[in-house]
Design a protein around this motif. Sequence first.
Motif, mmCIF file in Angstrom:
data_model
loop_
_atom_site.group_PDB
_atom_site.id
_atom_site.type_symbol
_atom_site.label_atom_id
_atom_site.label_comp_id
_atom_site.label_asym_id
_atom_site.label_seq_id
_atom_site.Cartn_x
_atom_site.Cartn_y
_atom_site.Cartn_z
ATOM 1 N N UNK A 131 -9.388 -45.091 -19.523
ATOM 2 C CA UNK A 131 -8.198 -45.220 -20.365
ATOM 3 C C UNK A 131 -7.680 -43.846 -20.792
ATOM 4 N N UNK A 132 -8.570 -42.863 -20.878
ATOM 5 C CA UNK A 132 -8.127 -41.515 -21.204
ATOM 6 C C UNK A 132 -7.415 -40.867 -20.020
ATOM 7 N N UNK A 133 -7.865 -41.198 -18.825
ATOM 8 C CA UNK A 133 -7.289 -40.614 -17.615
ATOM 9 C C UNK A 133 -5.910 -41.193 -17.323
ATOM 10 N N UNK A 134 -5.765 -42.504 -17.524
ATOM 11 C CA UNK A 134 -4.545 -43.193 -17.097
ATOM 12 C C UNK A 134 -3.626 -43.592 -18.256
ATOM 13 N N UNK A 135 -4.040 -43.290 -19.485
ATOM 14 C CA UNK A 135 -3.222 -43.609 -20.655
ATOM 15 C C UNK A 135 -2.866 -45.093 -20.690
ATOM 16 N N UNK A 136 -3.868 -45.922 -20.492
ATOM 17 C CA UNK A 136 -3.693 -47.367 -20.556
ATOM 18 C C UNK A 136 -4.956 -47.957 -21.178
ATOM 19 N N UNK A 142 2.868 -51.650 -20.657
ATOM 20 C CA UNK A 142 2.091 -51.858 -21.869
ATOM 21 C C UNK A 142 1.069 -52.967 -21.731
ATOM 22 N N UNK A 143 0.619 -53.214 -20.513
ATOM 23 C CA UNK A 143 -0.355 -54.271 -20.232
ATOM 24 C C UNK A 143 -1.772 -53.693 -20.261
ATOM 25 N N UNK A 144 -2.661 -54.355 -20.954
ATOM 26 C CA UNK A 144 -4.066 -53.944 -21.002
ATOM 27 C C UNK A 144 -4.730 -54.265 -19.660
ATOM 28 N N UNK A 145 -5.580 -53.370 -19.192
ATOM 29 C CA UNK A 145 -6.326 -53.615 -17.955
ATOM 30 C C UNK A 145 -7.739 -54.060 -18.314
ATOM 31 N N UNK A 200 -7.340 -50.120 -7.529
ATOM 32 C CA UNK A 200 -6.406 -50.498 -8.587
ATOM 33 C C UNK A 200 -5.622 -49.295 -9.114
ATOM 34 N N UNK A 201 -6.180 -48.091 -8.983
ATOM 35 C CA UNK A 201 -5.554 -46.909 -9.577
ATOM 36 C C UNK A 201 -4.288 -46.470 -8.846
ATOM 37 N N UNK A 202 -4.100 -46.926 -7.629
ATOM 38 C CA UNK A 202 -2.966 -46.466 -6.835
ATOM 39 C C UNK A 202 -1.637 -47.014 -7.333
ATOM 40 N N UNK A 203 -1.559 -48.327 -7.509
ATOM 41 C CA UNK A 203 -0.296 -48.950 -7.895
ATOM 42 C C UNK A 203 -0.403 -49.813 -9.150
ATOM 43 N N UNK A 204 -1.490 -50.584 -9.259
ATOM 44 C CA UNK A 204 -1.577 -51.545 -10.354
ATOM 45 C C UNK A 204 -1.722 -50.881 -11.715
#
Length: 275
Positions: free
Chosen positions: A230-235, A174-177, A162-166
């Motif tokens: 969430x800290x790594x990807x800012x999401x 601004x979508x929550x994962x 999931x980290x590659x594109x999604x």
Amino acid sequence: MRLREDTAADPDRDPVAVVHAALDAGVTMVDTADAYQNEELIGRTIRGRRGEVLLASKFGLVWGAGIAGSFEVRADPAYVQQACEASLRRLDVEVIDLYYLHHRSDTIPIEDTVGAMSDLVTQGKVRALGLSNVTAEDLRRAHAVHPIAALQEQWSVLQRDIETQLVPAAAGLGTVVVAHSPNGHGLMHQVRRTADEQLPSDLRAALEEVAGAHGATPGQVALAWVHHRQQVHDVPVIPLPGTTRVSHLRANVAAADLDLSDDELRRLDPTQAAS
């Protein structure tokens, strides 16, 4: 997903006790789906505590009558309306807080599906929309029709596709994962019994090492790792660990308090640990 009535005789596996233990611990989101075939159970369980629950459900997977485990995807606009009304009846609620398309369709344009889902918001039957099992392009196209509040996909220390594109797409919109199976369908809870071909030996060793340093279990460390993404990807990231036991539920909740250091996070990433 696996909560069932037939386990109620065991206090640790009573589905009502599991959900209520979650709510008592401050967990607010309860996630189900019509395909899980337990919406009636969930509806009865949260009755009387509806105000404490962010209720999520899904539609779109229709189980096949022949081969066990086979399903088809229904995402046409007429079915969207039909499925939602059926879920509302089973859940015995007036509105579903978060309503997902459970799986992308290969035949129905996602704009058509999300357009029909948007109508549910207008009708007051749904508060927010989500997608699951989609591509980054699906997410962008859907979001252009109506804001997509949540993206639910598998995400764990073992499964990071999931980290590659999604994830970048979700962050940009601004979508929550919502990370389902954050413990690898239970593999992280069974580190000492897991065969090497299922869990790489370096990851297994790292989970055990970090767990030992915190007086935690490998499963709790794996869950804490997802919290830290969430800290790594800012999401915003919401781990969604499914459980059928009160004892497991409490262990999962406790994992939210694990603060992993940068060194420990690198230890859990084989690519960084090897560099």
